[in-house]
Design a protein around this motif. Structure first.
Motif, PDB file in Angstrom:
ATOM      1  N   ARG A  94       0.786  -1.193  -0.030  1.00  0.00           N
ATOM      2  CA  ARG A  94       0.016   0.150   0.007  1.00  0.00           C
ATOM      3  C   ARG A  94       0.837   1.272   0.096  1.00  0.00           C
ATOM      4  N   ARG A 186     -13.138  14.946   3.306  1.00  0.00           N
ATOM      5  CA  ARG A 186     -11.896  14.472   3.636  1.00  0.00           C
ATOM      6  C   ARG A 186     -11.421  13.951   2.110  1.00  0.00           C
ATOM      7  N   LYS A 196      -2.117   6.966   1.618  1.00  0.00           N
ATOM      8  CA  LYS A 196      -1.748   7.610   2.951  1.00  0.00           C
ATOM      9  C   LYS A 196      -0.624   8.654   2.620  1.00  0.00           C
ATOM     10  N   TYR A 201      -4.392  14.233   6.362  1.00  0.00           N
ATOM     11  CA  TYR A 201      -4.492  14.256   7.806  1.00  0.00           C
ATOM     12  C   TYR A 201      -4.354  15.580   8.409  1.00  0.00           C
ATOM     13  N   GLU A 232     -15.724   7.166   5.267  1.00  0.00           N
ATOM     14  CA  GLU A 232     -15.012   6.629   6.359  1.00  0.00           C
ATOM     15  C   GLU A 232     -15.378   7.301   7.850  1.00  0.00           C
ATOM     16  N   THR A 235     -10.158   8.175  10.779  1.00  0.00           N
ATOM     17  CA  THR A 235      -9.108   7.348  10.068  1.00  0.00           C
ATOM     18  C   THR A 235      -9.155   5.879   9.983  1.00  0.00           C
ATOM     19  N   SER A 236     -10.354   5.653   9.869  1.00  0.00           N
ATOM     20  CA  SER A 236     -10.788   4.170   9.750  1.00  0.00           C
ATOM     21  C   SER A 236     -12.132   3.956   8.956  1.00  0.00           C
ATOM     22  N   ASN A 237     -12.116   2.526   8.507  1.00  0.00           N
ATOM     23  CA  ASN A 237     -13.283   2.336   7.507  1.00  0.00           C
ATOM     24  C   ASN A 237     -14.425   1.955   8.289  1.00  0.00           C
ATOM     25  N   LEU A 256      -9.587   5.122   1.784  1.00  0.00           N
ATOM     26  CA  LEU A 256      -8.402   4.251   2.063  1.00  0.00           C
ATOM     27  C   LEU A 256      -8.733   2.817   2.142  1.00  0.00           C
ATOM     28  N   GLY A 258      -8.337  -0.110   3.718  1.00  0.00           N
ATOM     29  CA  GLY A 258      -7.783  -0.467   4.861  1.00  0.00           C
ATOM     30  C   GLY A 258      -7.466  -1.977   4.875  1.00  0.00           C
ATOM     31  N   ILE A 259      -6.364  -2.358   5.475  1.00  0.00           N
ATOM     32  CA  ILE A 259      -6.188  -3.856   5.708  1.00  0.00           C
ATOM     33  C   ILE A 259      -6.823  -4.395   6.839  1.00  0.00           C
ATOM     34  N   THR A 260      -7.509  -3.712   7.605  1.00  0.00           N
ATOM     35  CA  THR A 260      -8.208  -4.358   8.802  1.00  0.00           C
ATOM     36  C   THR A 260      -9.702  -4.588   8.088  1.00  0.00           C
ATOM     37  N   ARG A 261     -10.061  -3.638   6.982  1.00  0.00           N
ATOM     38  CA  ARG A 261     -11.153  -3.463   6.491  1.00  0.00           C
ATOM     39  C   ARG A 261     -11.461  -4.934   5.626  1.00  0.00           C
ATOM     40  N   SER A 300     -13.274   0.166  11.368  1.00  0.00           N
ATOM     41  CA  SER A 300     -11.929  -1.074  11.304  1.00  0.00           C
ATOM     42  C   SER A 300     -10.836  -0.171  11.062  1.00  0.00           C
ATOM     43  N   GLY A 301      -9.837  -0.521  11.804  1.00  0.00           N
ATOM     44  CA  GLY A 301      -8.287  -0.030  11.411  1.00  0.00           C
ATOM     45  C   GLY A 301      -7.407  -0.494  12.306  1.00  0.00           C
ATOM     46  N   THR A 302      -6.104  -0.370  11.941  1.00  0.00           N
ATOM     47  CA  THR A 302      -5.114  -1.058  12.725  1.00  0.00           C
ATOM     48  C   THR A 302      -4.877  -0.385  14.238  1.00  0.00           C
TER      49      THR A 302
HETATM   50  C1  LIG Z   1      -7.918   7.334   6.250  1.00  0.00           C
HETATM   51  C2  LIG Z   1      -7.717   6.069   6.811  1.00  0.00           C
HETATM   52  N1  LIG Z   1      -8.857   4.907   6.626  1.00  0.00           N
HETATM   53  C3  LIG Z   1      -8.614   3.733   7.167  1.00  0.00           C
HETATM   54  C4  LIG Z   1      -7.696   3.215   7.894  1.00  0.00           C
HETATM   55  C5  LIG Z   1      -7.544   1.873   8.274  1.00  0.00           C
HETATM   56  O1  LIG Z   1      -6.570   1.244   7.454  1.00  0.00           O
HETATM   57  P1  LIG Z   1      -5.692  -0.111   8.272  1.00  0.00           P
HETATM   58  O2  LIG Z   1      -7.097  -1.060   8.331  1.00  0.00           O
HETATM   59  O3  LIG Z   1      -4.812  -0.684   7.111  1.00  0.00           O
HETATM   60  O4  LIG Z   1      -5.172   0.472   9.432  1.00  0.00           O
HETATM   61  C6  LIG Z   1      -6.623   4.099   8.105  1.00  0.00           C
HETATM   62  C7  LIG Z   1      -5.328   3.578   8.879  1.00  0.00           C
HETATM   63  O5  LIG Z   1      -4.467   3.377   8.170  1.00  0.00           O
HETATM   64  C8  LIG Z   1      -6.706   5.533   7.662  1.00  0.00           C
HETATM   65  O6  LIG Z   1      -5.732   6.432   7.860  1.00  0.00           O
END
Ligand SMILES: Cc1ncc(COP(=O)(O)O)c(C=O)c1O
Length: 356
Positions: A94, A186, A196, A201, A232, A235-237, A256, A258-261, A300-302
């Motif tokens: 990513r 955003r 990213k 941000y 979103e 900073t998460s999905n 974004l 997201g890897i957690t998404r 969802s997010g890291t």
């Molecule tokens: C804007 C935004 N959306 C979503 C996420 C969630 O992404 P991830 O699940 O990869 O942490 C993040 C965090 O990295 C983010 O900054």
């Protein structure tokens, strides 16, 4: 690509912070990874060295035109002090998508992953052992050429720093209240919201502050054109459980990935839950809250893994979600993901990477 290691002397190692009061992003470890790039010469040998200041020319292009990208992932301490990463190559890939969009050079994923593993091995004593705590990993790339004029820099610095962080929910889940903003946006399709880059941000801070002043933890972002479709949360999905279907906004170009998404989509699908990626309008969300078909909302997010939403404010009206309590799917996903990350549960998708 070899890695040069300049190990910090035993006598110069820092005193570690109290594991019970880590917070987020306040402490940094003994070492960092740095690698520089020059057009024509490419990436130079990565170096692991003592964590410390950089020297930067005041004309460094990142300070003026903002070519800056980053990533965020974590290392977890499991049983028998085994350290694990979660889908780290996905973060580095990513990062390369971000680099491409920002006209910055791609990094060699396999080599950087190997170098990052060396860095984590050196600083492994910094991975906290307290329940739910972890070591946050921040790969970053900035434009360092000293020149004015808007164009891609010809020089870059890539670095990785590490920060021990506390559990996001030390006393269990605490559903958050979110504020739907139709004043700020955003990201817009064709812009840079799907990568990213640091400016995203910076641009989000004012909306977050205004939401906090009104008593809300996070902002829910709508699409920039119609201010209608959900994108979103902070900073998460975002995910909605509606009529036993798990709905998340499709990756439209301004969200974004997201890897957690992606992990939530795959896990829920493997449990037989119908997962739908599509556009979802805020009016649909409000209508589903009103008729009782909306069962859960979570992010969802890291950082927090899964963050249940307890209430939502749209156009001045506050709506409670699931009686302001954590729903069963949010809880199940959180337990499963943390179980995989800490090595307590079977990793059917091959997401966990041990550090030897
Ligand atoms: C804007 C935004 N959306 C979503 C996420 C969630 O992404 P991830 O699940 O990869 O942490 C993040 C965090 O990295 C983010 O900054």
């Amino acid at each position: 690509m070899s890695v040069r290691i300049e190990k910090v002397e035993e006598s110069e190692l820092k005193t570690k912070p109290d594991e019970k009061a880590l917070g987020f992003g306040a402490h940094f470890t003994d070492h960092m990874l740095v690698m520089s790039y020059r057009e024509g010469a490419g990436w130079q040998e990565p170096v692991i060295k003592k964590y410390g200041d950089f020297s930067l020319d005041p004309a460094a292009m990142v300070l003026h035109y903002g070519q800056a990208i980053f990533e965020g992932l974590k290392a977890y301490r499991g049983k028998d002090d085994q350290i694990f990463l979660f889908r780290p190559a996905d973060n580095l890939r990513r990062m390369n998508d971000s680099a491409t969009r920002m006209c910055m050079p791609n990094i060699p994923v396999d080599e950087i992953l190997a170098a990052m593993q060396r860095l984590l091995d050196l600083d492994r004593a910094w991975v906290p052992g307290a329940a739910g705590a972890s070591l946050y990993i921040r790969p970053t790339m900035i434009a360092t050429e000293a020149a004015l004029g808007v164009r891609p820099s010809r020089e870059y610095l890539f670095f990785v720093i590490l920060s021990p962080v506390g559990a996001y929910y030390p006393e269990g889940f605490n559903p958050v209240k979110i504020y739907v903003t139709d004043k700020y946006v955003r990201a817009v399709k064709g812009g840079v919201g799907n990568v990213k880059t640091a400016g995203n941000y910076a641009a989000s801070i004012m909306a977050a502050l205004e939401a906090q002043e009104k008593g809300y933890t996070q902002v829910l972002w709508l699409d920039a054109i119609e201010r209608r479709y959900v994108e979103e949360i902070g900073t998460s999905n975002i995910f909605f459980m509606i009529n036993d279907e798990l709905v998340t906004p499709a990756l439209s170009g301004s969200i974004l990935p997201g890897i957690t998404r992606d992990s939530v989509i795959k896990l829920a699908g493997s449990w037989g839950i119908k997962v739908v990626e599509r556009a979802i309008a805020i009016d649909e969300v409000i209508a589903a809250l009103a008729d009782g078909s909306l069962q859960e909302i979570f992010a969802s997010g890291t950082a927090a893994v899964i963050s249940p939403v307890g209430a939502l404010n749209y156009k001045g009206t506050e709506y409670a979600v699931n009686g302001e309590t954590t729903g069963p799917l949010a809880q199940r996903l959180f337990d499963e993901l943390q179980g995989i990350q800490f090595g307590d549960r079977q990793d059917d998708f091959g997401w966990r990477v041990p550090i030897d």
